[in-house]
Design a protein around this motif. Structure first.
Motif, PDB file in Angstrom:
ATOM      1  N   GLN A 174       0.832  -1.207   0.000  1.00  0.00           N
ATOM      2  CA  GLN A 174       0.000   0.000   0.000  1.00  0.00           C
ATOM      3  C   GLN A 174       0.873   1.266   0.000  1.00  0.00           C
ATOM      4  OE1 GLN A 174      -3.554   0.165  -0.167  1.00  0.00           O
ATOM      5  NE2 GLN A 174      -2.895   2.233  -0.706  1.00  0.00           N
ATOM      6  N   GLU A 175       1.964   1.252   0.795  1.00  0.00           N
ATOM      7  CA  GLU A 175       2.855   2.431   0.840  1.00  0.00           C
ATOM      8  C   GLU A 175       3.499   2.673  -0.526  1.00  0.00           C
ATOM      9  OE1 GLU A 175       3.057   4.658   3.001  1.00  0.00           O
ATOM     10  OE2 GLU A 175       2.348   3.752   4.853  1.00  0.00           O
ATOM     11  N   ILE A 176       3.911   1.603  -1.198  1.00  0.00           N
ATOM     12  CA  ILE A 176       4.495   1.768  -2.537  1.00  0.00           C
ATOM     13  C   ILE A 176       3.427   2.286  -3.498  1.00  0.00           C
ATOM     14  CG2 ILE A 176       5.636   0.589  -4.483  1.00  0.00           C
ATOM     15  CD1 ILE A 176       6.906  -1.303  -2.399  1.00  0.00           C
ATOM     16  N   ALA A 177       2.197   1.761  -3.389  1.00  0.00           N
ATOM     17  CA  ALA A 177       1.090   2.235  -4.232  1.00  0.00           C
ATOM     18  C   ALA A 177       0.867   3.740  -4.026  1.00  0.00           C
ATOM     19  CB  ALA A 177      -0.186   1.450  -3.914  1.00  0.00           C
ATOM     20  N   ASN A 178       0.938   4.190  -2.769  1.00  0.00           N
ATOM     21  CA  ASN A 178       0.743   5.621  -2.481  1.00  0.00           C
ATOM     22  C   ASN A 178       1.845   6.492  -3.096  1.00  0.00           C
ATOM     23  OD1 ASN A 178      -1.438   4.871  -0.931  1.00  0.00           O
ATOM     24  ND2 ASN A 178      -0.414   5.188   1.035  1.00  0.00           N
ATOM     25  N   MET A 179       3.019   5.928  -3.276  1.00  0.00           N
ATOM     26  CA  MET A 179       4.119   6.705  -3.853  1.00  0.00           C
ATOM     27  C   MET A 179       3.917   6.941  -5.346  1.00  0.00           C
ATOM     28  SD  MET A 179       7.272   4.790  -1.952  1.00  0.00           S
ATOM     29  CE  MET A 179       8.540   5.694  -2.801  1.00  0.00           C
ATOM     30  N   VAL A 180       3.219   6.019  -6.027  1.00  0.00           N
ATOM     31  CA  VAL A 180       3.117   6.119  -7.479  1.00  0.00           C
ATOM     32  C   VAL A 180       1.686   6.333  -7.960  1.00  0.00           C
ATOM     33  CG1 VAL A 180       5.216   4.778  -7.864  1.00  0.00           C
ATOM     34  CG2 VAL A 180       3.029   3.601  -7.805  1.00  0.00           C
TER      35      VAL A 180
END
Ligand code: CMP
Length: 223
Positions: A174-180
């Motif tokens: 989820q954190e990686i998704a929020n970055m991109v």
């Protein structure tokens, strides 16, 4: 304190002068340090821990930056009269900060040109990063954005052992998704593809790049 890049050009005396003004503040994991729109009263320097800078739109988040030990944040609103926080800040790990009050920091800046130059230089780096993010969100497809994010994380947080690179920061899908600017499911799918192709391995939520050349190739070619 010598290891804080913002202060790398200061003399011993200047360094002692400023560190005497630090206050220490501790936060547990997932604490809000400040909200977007709060008055900006302090500069934060990270002694230990991780901080996420982000904006929210209804239920969606976009991560603007991740900061770690030695990094600073909260300078933007301090540089503006009556400035307010331009984004939210939250700890991703238990964190300890040194804080400097607005007036203290600004007075020190006025007396210390080398600090002003260094802050400008680091701000330009961050502006470049923001331009990269605009470019990626505008022109790149989701898969390429995720591949680039993995590469970027390996550049910023990588610890190399022989030809492998361990990304030393633990991030959820989820954190990686929020970055991109995408959803968790897309990140899971791309990370699975990378594992199937032996480009990365994941242990204890930590990603290791097993084959950097293959990752770079995937980033530049359409599947
Ligand atoms: P301030 O506006 O006081 O509070 C939010 C902080 O997040 C801001 O200061 C900067 O330190 C940091 N910040 C905001 N936007 C970005 C960005 N695009 N890249 C890096 N850091 C940022």
């Amino acid at each position: 304190i010598r290891n804080i890049p913002l202060f790398q050009d200061l003399s011993e005396e200047e360094l002692r002068g400023i560190s005497d003004l630090f206050r220490e503040r501790k936060y547990s994991k997932h604490s809000i340090v400040f909200f977007e729109g709060d008055p900006g009263e302090e500069l934060f320097i990270i002694k230990s821990g991780t901080v996420k800078i982000y904006k929210i739109d209804n239920t969606k988040q976009i991560t603007l930056a991740l900061f770690r030990s030695g990094d600073f944040f909260g300078e933007m609103s301090l540089m503006q009269k009556d400035g307010v926080r331009s984004a939210h800040a939250e700890t991703l790990e238990p964190s300890v900060f040194y804080t400097l009050r607005r007036t203290t920091f600004n007075e020190f800046m006025v007396r210390t040109p080398s600090l002003c130059m260094r802050l400008l230089e680091m701000t330009m780096d961050r502006l470049r990063g923001a331009n990269e993010q605009i470019h990626a969100l505008t022109f790149l497809d989701v898969r390429t954005r995720i591949l680039k994010a993995v590469f970027q994380l390996s550049q910023e947080y990588g610890e190399s052992e022989t030809d492998k690179v361990l990304i030393s920061i633990k991030l959820t899908h989820q954190e990686i998704a929020n970055m991109v600017g995408t959803v968790r499911e897309s990140v899971t799918k791309v990370l699975q593809e990378l594992q199937d192709d032996r480009v990365i391995s994941i242990r204890n939520k930590q990603i290791t790049i097993e084959n950097m050349d293959a990752l770079k190739r995937k980033m530049t070619y359409i599947k």
